[in-house]
Design a protein around this motif. Structure first.
Motif, mmCIF file in Angstrom:
data_model
loop_
_atom_site.group_PDB
_atom_site.id
_atom_site.type_symbol
_atom_site.label_atom_id
_atom_site.label_comp_id
_atom_site.label_asym_id
_atom_site.label_seq_id
_atom_site.Cartn_x
_atom_site.Cartn_y
_atom_site.Cartn_z
ATOM 1 N N UNK A 25 50.191 37.007 40.866
ATOM 2 C CA UNK A 25 49.650 36.251 39.733
ATOM 3 C C UNK A 25 48.152 36.479 39.582
ATOM 4 N N UNK A 26 47.419 36.462 40.685
ATOM 5 C CA UNK A 26 45.982 36.678 40.614
ATOM 6 C C UNK A 26 45.648 38.064 40.088
ATOM 7 N N UNK A 27 46.332 39.080 40.631
ATOM 8 C CA UNK A 27 46.056 40.457 40.201
ATOM 9 C C UNK A 27 46.267 40.614 38.703
ATOM 10 N N UNK A 28 47.428 40.190 38.215
ATOM 11 C CA UNK A 28 47.763 40.472 36.824
ATOM 12 C C UNK A 28 46.992 39.568 35.857
ATOM 13 N N UNK A 29 46.602 38.382 36.290
ATOM 14 C CA UNK A 29 45.716 37.551 35.461
ATOM 15 C C UNK A 29 44.351 38.222 35.327
ATOM 16 N N UNK A 30 43.834 38.760 36.424
ATOM 17 C CA UNK A 30 42.556 39.477 36.364
ATOM 18 C C UNK A 30 42.663 40.731 35.499
ATOM 19 N N UNK A 31 43.787 41.420 35.582
ATOM 20 C CA UNK A 31 43.990 42.609 34.746
ATOM 21 C C UNK A 31 43.904 42.225 33.264
#
Length: 165
Positions: A25-31
């Motif tokens: 979730x963190x990775x793709x929110x940052x993306x």
């Protein structure tokens, strides 16, 4: 203990606590944030919007001198889109997992310095700092959460052998 036992180990953040974790979730929110904000940097609307932050920043004001308002925004856009790319590739490659998270963290460390350099952050009608204005103060405050997300992803991507989660 041999030299190799002390070296840092890079891994895909999501692999640090199992095959599916909160890091997804963190990775793709940052993306999404970096793709959206990075793409917007190529518009005059966004270039004008970030100009006051850049103009007053001791770290970034040189961008206006070298590239102008629009060019400075585009340079930042390239960096933000590069961060998004590193984060995306980092879902598959350990080096890029750490690189993308580090680039993201550096972005938010820099933007949080705008608290100190941008006029209008403190709200004088509410007694001054720590009361902050809606814009730019509260606008900048969200970067604290984005920095925390970036640092969590970085911590999960860079491990010392033998350390437990």
């Amino acid at each position: 203990m041999t030299h190799g036992e002390n070296q840092l180990r890079l891994q895909i953040a999501e692999k640090s606590v199992g095959s599916l974790s909160v890091f997804v979730l963190l990775r793709w929110a940052l993306v999404v944030v970096f793709l959206w904000f990075g793409g917007m940097k190529f518009t005059m609307y966004e270039a004008n919007g970030i100009a006051p932050f850049i103009a007053h920043s001791p770290f970034m004001s040189w961008l206006h001198t070298v590239f102008g308002v629009r060019g400075a925004s585009e340079v930042i856009g390239v960096l933000e889109l590069s961060t998004a790319a590193a984060l995306i590739i980092g879902a598959f490659k350990p080096f890029f997992s750490a690189l993308g998270a580090a680039m993201s963290a550096m972005t938010y460390l820099i933007t949080l310095t705008f608290f100190l350099s941008t006029p209008g952050v403190a709200e004088p009608t509410a007694g001054g700092f720590p009361a902050i204005s809606a814009a730019p103060g509260q606008f900048l405050l969200k970067d604290l959460v984005l920095l925390a997300a970036s640092l969590c992803l970085l911590r999960a991507s860079v491990r010392r052998p033998g350390l437990k989660d």
